[in-house]
Design an enzyme around this catalytic site. Structure first.
Site: not given
Length: 185
Positions: A18, A20
């Site tokens: 991922d 952020d």
């Protein structure tokens, strides 16, 4: 070498990361995140050591990921899987609902609260309340109400954000990657 001191063999695995809040810290505004230069170097090394089986899976659009990770152009899934770049560079876009009416339903809340930010994405809308944390419940309720009138979306509650996204998810994107080289197997 013993089992504990032997270097890890990344070539046997695929890595799905991922962006952020995982690879980069959250910032006051989504566009203000800082990508440490050593992150680019680390991702390049991981991509090489995994024989290319490294992909970024994010709620951000692909063009934003490319901007922040330049000069890298990794395999990636953007907008929670609504768009995806394969290891050979092909772009695959899933059909997504139109966000126009949903945006119209959310604008009054955003316009009456300067601390809120509405981020438009392909087939998705993110309502950020980082600068108005006290409005979290109101943002969630407004989004839920808007989605009752707009089919084709799911609600995702994230870090200081509530998002309307297409009925596509990051897990679907990872599953699609796993059917393609170099992720297969």
């Amino acid at each position: 070498m013993t089992e504990q001191t032997r270097p890890y063999d990344f070539a046997a695995d695929a890595l799905f990361l991922d962006f952020d809040g995982t690879l980069v810290e959250l910032a006051p505004q989504p566009e203000e995140i800082v990508v440490p230069p050593e992150l680019i170097t680390l991702l390049q090394r991981l991509q090489q050591e995994s024989d290319g089986a490294l992909a970024i899976v994010s709620g951000r659009p692909l063009d934003q990921l490319d901007f922040f990770l330049a000069p890298l152009r990794l395999p990636a899934a953007g907008v929670h899987g609504a768009e995806r770049r394969t290891a050979d560079g092909r772009i695959i876009q899933q059909p997504v609902p139109d966000v126009h009416h949903l945006r119209q339903r959310l604008l009054p809340l955003v316009q009456s609260n300067p601390g809120l930010q509405l981020e438009l994405k392909r087939g998705a809308l993110a309502l950020h309340y980082r600068h108005a944390a006290h409005l979290e419940q109101r943002c969630v309720e407004t989004m839920m109400d808007a989605l009752r009138h707009e089919p084709g979306f799911s609600m995702l509650h994230g870090k200081m954000v509530v998002e309307a996204k297409p009925h596509i998810n990051k897990g679907d994107a990872v599953a699609a990657f796993l059917h393609e080289a170099p992720f297969r197997g």
